[in-house]
Motif scaffolding. Sequence first.
Motif, PDB file in Angstrom:
ATOM      1  N   MET A   1     -13.529   1.795   8.620  1.00  0.00           N
ATOM      2  CA  MET A   1     -14.759   1.651   7.872  1.00  0.00           C
ATOM      3  C   MET A   1     -14.603   1.701   6.293  1.00  0.00           C
ATOM      4  O   MET A   1     -15.338   1.355   5.582  1.00  0.00           O
ATOM      5  CB  MET A   1     -15.697   2.671   8.388  1.00  0.00           C
ATOM      6  N   LEU A   2     -13.386   2.098   6.076  1.00  0.00           N
ATOM      7  CA  LEU A   2     -13.070   2.309   4.734  1.00  0.00           C
ATOM      8  C   LEU A   2     -13.076   1.212   4.048  1.00  0.00           C
ATOM      9  O   LEU A   2     -13.444   0.854   2.833  1.00  0.00           O
ATOM     10  CB  LEU A   2     -11.588   2.973   4.413  1.00  0.00           C
ATOM     11  N   GLY A   5     -16.795  -0.153   3.192  1.00  0.00           N
ATOM     12  CA  GLY A   5     -17.194   0.754   1.937  1.00  0.00           C
ATOM     13  C   GLY A   5     -16.564   0.182   0.798  1.00  0.00           C
ATOM     14  O   GLY A   5     -17.422   0.012  -0.137  1.00  0.00           O
ATOM     15  N   ARG A  61     -21.503   5.799   2.497  1.00  0.00           N
ATOM     16  CA  ARG A  61     -21.480   6.197   3.971  1.00  0.00           C
ATOM     17  C   ARG A  61     -20.286   6.283   4.347  1.00  0.00           C
ATOM     18  O   ARG A  61     -19.973   6.877   5.307  1.00  0.00           O
ATOM     19  CB  ARG A  61     -22.630   5.385   4.623  1.00  0.00           C
ATOM     20  N   TYR A  62     -19.387   5.480   3.834  1.00  0.00           N
ATOM     21  CA  TYR A  62     -18.137   5.322   4.215  1.00  0.00           C
ATOM     22  C   TYR A  62     -17.083   5.784   3.144  1.00  0.00           C
ATOM     23  O   TYR A  62     -15.616   5.780   3.645  1.00  0.00           O
ATOM     24  CB  TYR A  62     -17.662   3.721   4.852  1.00  0.00           C
ATOM     25  N   MET A  63     -17.313   5.891   2.201  1.00  0.00           N
ATOM     26  CA  MET A  63     -16.286   6.303   1.147  1.00  0.00           C
ATOM     27  C   MET A  63     -16.648   7.549   0.170  1.00  0.00           C
ATOM     28  O   MET A  63     -17.649   8.060   0.375  1.00  0.00           O
ATOM     29  CB  MET A  63     -16.152   5.005  -0.102  1.00  0.00           C
ATOM     30  N   THR A 115     -12.464  10.703   2.695  1.00  0.00           N
ATOM     31  CA  THR A 115     -14.027  11.204   3.140  1.00  0.00           C
ATOM     32  C   THR A 115     -13.827  11.807   4.821  1.00  0.00           C
ATOM     33  O   THR A 115     -13.174  11.109   5.623  1.00  0.00           O
ATOM     34  CB  THR A 115     -14.850  10.226   3.237  1.00  0.00           C
ATOM     35  N   GLU A 117     -16.588  13.946   8.009  1.00  0.00           N
ATOM     36  CA  GLU A 117     -17.436  13.970   8.729  1.00  0.00           C
ATOM     37  C   GLU A 117     -18.860  14.079   7.785  1.00  0.00           C
ATOM     38  O   GLU A 117     -18.594  15.036   6.729  1.00  0.00           O
ATOM     39  CB  GLU A 117     -17.474  15.029   9.939  1.00  0.00           C
ATOM     40  N   ARG A 169     -25.749  10.646   0.837  1.00  0.00           N
ATOM     41  CA  ARG A 169     -24.728  11.154   1.591  1.00  0.00           C
ATOM     42  C   ARG A 169     -25.437  12.073   2.682  1.00  0.00           C
ATOM     43  O   ARG A 169     -24.989  11.989   3.920  1.00  0.00           O
ATOM     44  CB  ARG A 169     -23.673  11.980   0.773  1.00  0.00           C
ATOM     45  N   ASP A 174     -28.553   6.694  10.455  1.00  0.00           N
ATOM     46  CA  ASP A 174     -27.853   6.202  11.695  1.00  0.00           C
ATOM     47  C   ASP A 174     -29.033   6.117  12.600  1.00  0.00           C
ATOM     48  O   ASP A 174     -30.032   6.520  12.623  1.00  0.00           O
ATOM     49  CB  ASP A 174     -26.696   7.096  12.044  1.00  0.00           C
ATOM     50  N   ASP A 238     -15.906  15.305   1.303  1.00  0.00           N
ATOM     51  CA  ASP A 238     -14.958  14.390   0.643  1.00  0.00           C
ATOM     52  C   ASP A 238     -13.498  15.258   0.504  1.00  0.00           C
ATOM     53  O   ASP A 238     -13.707  16.557   0.455  1.00  0.00           O
ATOM     54  CB  ASP A 238     -15.438  14.014  -0.686  1.00  0.00           C
TER      55      ASP A 238
END
Length: 285
Positions: A1-2, A5, A61-63, A115, A117, A169, A174, A238
């Motif tokens: 997913m990175l 992002g 959401r992903y980074m 990043t 959870e 963040r 979801d 992070d």
Amino acid sequence: MLVLGLAAALVAAAANAGAAILEAMATRRATRAAGVVTSPLYLSGLLLDIFGWVLTVLALRYMPIVAVQAIVAGQVVITVIASHWVFDTPLRRIDLVAAGANVVGLALLVGSARTGELPEVGVGGTIALIVVLVLLAVGGIGIALRSRRAVPTAFIAGLAFGGTAVAVRLVDLDGPFEEVVRTVLTDPVAWSLVGYAALGLGLYTVALARGSVGPVVAVLAVTETLAPGLLGLLLLGDGIQPGGAPWFVLGLVLALGGVVVLARSPAQASLAGDDGVARPPLKRA
């Protein structure tokens, strides 16, 4: 997913830069103020702004926050180069060096940051988010009303825009579409997101009206990157890759240093109309 992002953040930066160019073109071509907001160029730029904001939300959401904010602030690189082609503004050698430094810095940031959870938001976190919003609103509006200086207002605007990154963040987006809509309508964190964005936009507009665009953009870019980025590292999951701290710091210095230099480029003044040219000829149709 990175990868998703990263792609979203890069496209968001390009969209925001395109929006700035289109809005500047609309402003330069308009013969009266009312004609700007109804111009197809301006409306296209506004749509690009919205598109860029949506992509920024996705990237967050992903980074890591600091990486996303630095990449989006890197839109200055694109606007400076594009302004050279569109408005025929000078492109200094130091601008090219700063652009290269920014690109290298962003690569180091993305490679060294990570990043984890997404954190659960408790009542305390929600209250803190709202309290900070209220304090920024009271302080920022007070400064905007009492002071004619642009930099303090830009600083508060940067903190407000940073608050939007933190809220993104923390808000739970979801699940099915219906559930996401319900969250947006009922979650105080989502409400604070809108509040931070509105406050940041309002104070940024005031700052641009009172000062030169270069210092305002530089202060905004640094503040909206460092403040939420630090919170992301300390509280929001992070982190930095093992052994990557020196590269992370170097990347941050290069990325933000490049933005600060480019924010004071003649191209930025041209976009804001600070160059004394009302309607410069276009190099491209």
